[in-house]
Structures are given as C-alpha cells and as structure tokens.
Scaffold this active site. Structure first.
Site, PDB file in Angstrom:
ATOM      1  N   GLU A 115       5.214  -8.581  -4.176  1.00 43.56           N
ATOM      2  CA  GLU A 115       4.538  -9.578  -3.542  1.00 43.56           C
ATOM      3  C   GLU A 115       3.851 -10.439  -4.448  1.00 43.56           C
ATOM      4  OE1 GLU A 115       3.519  -8.026   1.062  1.00 43.56           O
ATOM      5  OE2 GLU A 115       2.432  -7.441  -0.381  1.00 43.56           O
ATOM      6  N   CYS A 128      -1.270 -15.437  -8.444  1.00 52.19           N
ATOM      7  CA  CYS A 128      -1.218 -13.830  -8.518  1.00 52.19           C
ATOM      8  C   CYS A 128      -0.124 -13.144  -8.598  1.00 52.19           C
ATOM      9  CB  CYS A 128      -2.192 -13.293  -7.456  1.00 52.19           C
ATOM     10  SG  CYS A 128      -2.584 -11.614  -7.422  1.00 52.19           S
ATOM     11  N   CYS A 135       1.940   0.759  -7.317  1.00 50.16           N
ATOM     12  CA  CYS A 135       0.675   1.102  -8.030  1.00 50.16           C
ATOM     13  C   CYS A 135       0.685   2.637  -8.111  1.00 50.16           C
ATOM     14  CB  CYS A 135      -0.499   0.684  -7.416  1.00 50.16           C
ATOM     15  SG  CYS A 135      -1.876   0.643  -8.609  1.00 50.16           S
ATOM     16  N   CYS A 139      -6.606   3.529  -5.829  1.00 52.88           N
ATOM     17  CA  CYS A 139      -7.865   2.976  -5.728  1.00 52.88           C
ATOM     18  C   CYS A 139      -8.284   3.225  -4.267  1.00 52.88           C
ATOM     19  CB  CYS A 139      -8.380   1.656  -6.089  1.00 52.88           C
ATOM     20  SG  CYS A 139      -8.056   1.573  -7.905  1.00 52.88           S
ATOM     21  N   CYS A 142      -8.281  -0.138  -1.920  1.00 52.49           N
ATOM     22  CA  CYS A 142      -7.262  -0.909  -2.119  1.00 52.49           C
ATOM     23  C   CYS A 142      -5.692  -0.802  -1.188  1.00 52.49           C
ATOM     24  CB  CYS A 142      -7.028  -1.232  -3.552  1.00 52.49           C
ATOM     25  SG  CYS A 142      -5.555  -2.485  -4.082  1.00 52.49           S
ATOM     26  N   GLY A 201       0.072  -3.405  -9.090  1.00 51.62           N
ATOM     27  CA  GLY A 201       0.141  -2.562 -10.156  1.00 51.62           C
ATOM     28  C   GLY A 201      -0.868  -2.898 -11.372  1.00 51.62           C
ATOM     29  N   GLU A 202      -0.922  -1.998 -12.156  1.00 56.23           N
ATOM     30  CA  GLU A 202      -1.767  -1.859 -13.360  1.00 56.23           C
ATOM     31  C   GLU A 202      -1.103  -2.535 -14.617  1.00 56.23           C
ATOM     32  OE1 GLU A 202      -4.575  -2.233 -15.902  1.00 56.23           O
ATOM     33  OE2 GLU A 202      -5.190  -1.170 -14.095  1.00 56.23           O
ATOM     34  N   SER A 233      -6.390  -8.582 -15.268  1.00 58.37           N
ATOM     35  CA  SER A 233      -7.189  -7.797 -14.633  1.00 58.37           C
ATOM     36  C   SER A 233      -6.810  -6.145 -15.045  1.00 58.37           C
ATOM     37  CB  SER A 233      -7.362  -7.860 -13.093  1.00 58.37           C
ATOM     38  OG  SER A 233      -8.151  -7.167 -12.509  1.00 58.37           O
ATOM     39  N   SER A 255     -11.874  -4.438 -13.022  1.00 52.62           N
ATOM     40  CA  SER A 255     -12.266  -4.034 -11.801  1.00 52.62           C
ATOM     41  C   SER A 255     -13.301  -2.865 -11.692  1.00 52.62           C
ATOM     42  CB  SER A 255     -10.909  -3.524 -10.921  1.00 52.62           C
ATOM     43  OG  SER A 255     -10.038  -4.493 -10.681  1.00 52.62           O
ATOM     44  N   LEU A 256     -14.447  -3.333 -11.527  1.00 57.85           N
ATOM     45  CA  LEU A 256     -15.717  -2.327 -11.775  1.00 57.85           C
ATOM     46  C   LEU A 256     -15.870  -1.547 -10.355  1.00 57.85           C
ATOM     47  CD1 LEU A 256     -17.367  -1.167 -13.899  1.00 57.85           C
ATOM     48  CD2 LEU A 256     -18.972  -2.900 -13.421  1.00 57.85           C
ATOM     49  N   HIS A 257     -16.491  -2.425  -9.579  1.00 61.06           N
ATOM     50  CA  HIS A 257     -16.880  -1.748  -8.127  1.00 61.06           C
ATOM     51  C   HIS A 257     -17.833  -0.694  -7.971  1.00 61.06           C
ATOM     52  CE1 HIS A 257     -13.194  -4.251  -7.391  1.00 61.06           C
ATOM     53  NE2 HIS A 257     -12.666  -3.311  -7.958  1.00 61.06           N
ATOM     54  N   ASN A 332     -11.719  -6.995   1.999  1.00 62.12           N
ATOM     55  CA  ASN A 332     -10.766  -7.476   2.728  1.00 62.12           C
ATOM     56  C   ASN A 332     -10.226  -6.457   3.500  1.00 62.12           C
ATOM     57  OD1 ASN A 332     -10.721 -10.428   2.039  1.00 62.12           O
ATOM     58  ND2 ASN A 332     -10.058  -9.731   0.007  1.00 62.12           N
ATOM     59  N   CYS A 375      -7.420 -10.387  -1.999  1.00 60.48           N
ATOM     60  CA  CYS A 375      -7.428  -9.449  -3.090  1.00 60.48           C
ATOM     61  C   CYS A 375      -7.328  -7.872  -2.286  1.00 60.48           C
ATOM     62  CB  CYS A 375      -8.875  -9.620  -3.518  1.00 60.48           C
ATOM     63  SG  CYS A 375      -9.302  -8.756  -4.851  1.00 60.48           S
TER      64      CYS A 375
END
Length: 402
Positions: A115, A128, A135, A139, A142, A201-202, A233, A255-257, A332, A375
């Site tokens: 996507e 994006c 992935c 997480c 996510c 993905g990373e 990212s 991506s800390l969070h 989201n 996101c």
C-alpha cells in the site's frame, strides 16, 4: 492529453522486464545485455534516464533522440511498465491510497501487494512509500505490524511507487491531474514534493535497497527530489542509522512512542534489542544533524498509556542536546486494537510542555482515517477479502447440496 499513463498488459510484463525504476547501473547493464557498445553506454543510459524519470514515458516510441533500431531492440526485450494498481481509494480529506501489485517473481509468487499513500496539502504533496511487503517488528499499536513479513522490496519496486503516484496524479509532463480531490498545483509546484519512508516495513532492515532507491529519487536529472524532502523513519535499527546519514543523507525520523524501556519494549519490541539510550546516542551522532536538519521524533498518543505530563517532561529530558522536533500523533484506531486515542485536552497539555521546553511539537492532523490510510493503519486487506469470498462460496455450495 491523457489523464494517467496507460498500463502495459500483464502478459507483456511477464515476458519482458521493466526498465522503469532501475538505477543508472541497472539501466547500463540492461543496455549491455542487448548489445549496445560500451562506448555508448553512458550516453544511452543518460537518454533513457531522462525519458523515464523526467518525462515519465511508458513507450520507447516516444524517445525521439534514440535511434529507431535501438528503440525497437529495447521494445523487444523490455517494457516501461509500472506495477498494477489493483485498488484506488480517495478519502474525504483528499488523501489517496493505492493497493499496488508487483509483478510475479516466480511460479510461487502471485505478485506481492503493498500500500502507498498520498497526502496533499495546498502547497505540497507527500507520498508515503513502503520498503517491505509486510513488517517484522510487531509494534503493538500499529495495524501494519500485524501483517507478517513476506519479503523486502527491491530499489526498483520502491522507485516504482513514485512513478505510479505521478502517473495517477498527472505529475509528469503531458498528463492531466484528476479532478476528484486536492492536488497541489501552481508555478514550480509538483504534486509529489516530499517522500516519507513510513509505509509498510522497517526501511533500515532493507538498507541497501532503500539507499539505492533514494539515489534514484534524488537524482537531479530525473525525479529530482531534494534529500531534505526525503525522510526515512525507523523504529530504531541502531547499527544502520549512521550508514543512512553517510550513504543516503536524508532526513531522519524516529518512532519513539515511549520514554521508558519497559513500556517501549511493549509498544516497539525492537527496543529489547536496541534500548532507548543506545537509540538516542545514535541520534546525537547522526551525520549532518543540526538545527537546520533536525531529527523528527514520532510519538503516538495512547490514552492512559504514554500521555501523562510526567512523560512529556521526561521526553524533554531525554532529547536534551539533540536538534529535534516532536510530532505528536493522535492514535488512529483500527479493527481489533486494544488502544484508544488520548483526549484532545491531554494531547494539548502534552504539546504545551514540550513546546515550552523549546521543541517544536506539532500535532499531526489525522489524514485518511476513513480509508485506513492514516499513520499506523496501513495493511493490505486483500487476503482477508479473498478468504471471506472463499468462505461464502463454500457456504453457498453447502446450502445448494442440502
């Protein structure tokens, strides 16, 4: 003028590989493979590059400064095909999401599906892009992370996402933009001006291909995106962060969070391998980091999980000495999640603490929620839809046999 570039039939794609999306080295190798003399390789590569990436052509016949003989040879062996767009959605806010199927790579590969999301503003447009099919990070907040990793994307497949977007948005010379939503326009304005590697993905687990794709995206003689408008990212693949700065030179987002290792271990399991201190040390040493090239720290706001004033103050303490800005992301929601978005008053309080400490702390406006394009929401639903269709068919057959 055509509204969008016309796709090349799947049968043709299967028998002839596409040159669209290749690096300069890849194009040179393709030319050698069809007998172009070595003394002409550099010139012919430059010609192809200009037609493919500046003009966005989909036919060799339009390459007027290439000889008819070479154009015929290229057409016999290659195409300029893009991946197939199997689904296109437009959000009420103008966000667009495309489900893109890559060509099959073998008898057991039906074509990977990814996507890609486009977010328009009045003066710019951000694409994006994905770097992997699925992935591997899992997480917990996510949606994309709930899909298993299938494989890495090639540099060509990453670049092709931008080609697809520019085709769809009429962003190449001679194409007409669609009229069903906001598309930035005006003198010097491109529909796609920014790229973020924040899709599936990373990126740093596919570093070599991402690096090579960035070289194509930022080449001034083709797609010509500024590296300051390309952001990669990562969830924190510490060993590759310095390599990204040295070899790609893009902007960096983290991506800390969470501000505690125990919580980040849960939200971003990669933290168990590369804890917060190691991650932030890598950020302090990121090549080229400065007040003019700040690192973006992404922080998703989860109700009752990571959104207290105490955590806002700890975030400020942790980032001391790092040229940074902090993107606060309202969570989201997606089907089946256990998390909720923080209340708006809570987000504003958190933002004020960060801002008063001297950090820019914009609250990212949720975009494309209605088409699951926001996101953290990206995930191909195709396999689920097919499974539901098979189940319905089996039920219908069972009923008919009673």
């Amino acid at each position: 003028m055509s509204t969008i570039a016309q796709p090349i039939p799947a049968a043709a794609q299967a028998s002839r590989p596409s040159l669209a999306g290749l690096t300069r080295a890849g194009l040179a190798d393709a030319l050698r493979g069809v007998g172009v003399p070595e003394r002409e390789i550099k010139m012919r590569t430059g010609q192809l590059w200009h037609w493919i990436y500046f003009h966005g052509v989909t036919s060799f016949d339009t390459m007027l400064n290439v000889s008819k003989v070479l154009r015929a040879t290229l057409a016999d062996h290659f195409t300029l095909a893009r991946p197939e767009v199997t689904s296109a959605q437009v959000s009420k806010d103008g966000t667009r999401k495309w489900l893109i199927r890559m060509p099959s790579t073998g008898p057991f590969d039906k074509g990977a599906e990814i996507e890609c999301v486009y977010i328009p503003e009045t003066d710019r447009g951000t694409l994006c892009v994905s770097s992997q099919v699925g992935c591997t990070l899992n997480c917990s907040f996510c949606h994309t992370g709930t899909q298993r990793l299938v494989r890495n994307l090639t540099a060509q497949e990453i670049v092709q996402q931008l080609l697809v977007a520019r085709d769809q948005l009429g962003d190449f010379p001679g194409l007409t933009p669609p009229t069903d939503g906001l598309i930035p326009s005006g003198e010097g304005v491109r529909a796609v001006s920014n790229i973020v590697f924040m899709g599936m993905g990373e990126p740093l687990y596919n570093f070599d291909q991402v690096r090579d794709a960035i070289a194509v995206l930022s080449d001034g003689e083709g797609l010509s995106l500024s590296k300051r408008r390309i952001t990669v990212s990562t969830s924190g693949v510490v060993p590759e962060i310095a390599n990204l700065g040295d070899q790609a030179g893009t902007m960096l987002a983290i991506s800390l969070h969470a501000v505690r290792d125990d919580l980040r271990d849960e939200l971003v399991p990669l933290n168990k391998k590369y804890p917060i201190k190691e991650l932030l040390d890598a950020c302090r040493n990121y090549p080229g980091v400065s007040n003019a090239r700040r690192i973006t720290f992404e922080y998703v706001m989860l109700k009752g999980v990571n959104d207290s004033p105490r955590e806002a103050k700890e975030l400020v303490r942790l980032l001391k000495g790092i040229p940074a800005k902090i993107n606060l992301i309202p969570f989201n929601p997606w089907p089946g999640t256990k998390y909720e978005c923080s209340d708006w008053e809570t987000i504003e309080t958190f933002s004020d603490i960060v801002f008063n400490a001297g950090y820019a702390s914009p609250v990212r406006t949720p975009r494309g929620r209605d088409i699951l394009a926001a996101c953290g929401q990206l995930k191909s639903e195709t396999e689920k839809m097919r499974a539901r269709a098979r189940l319905m068919l089996e039920e219908q057959l069972a009923l008919s046999s009673d």
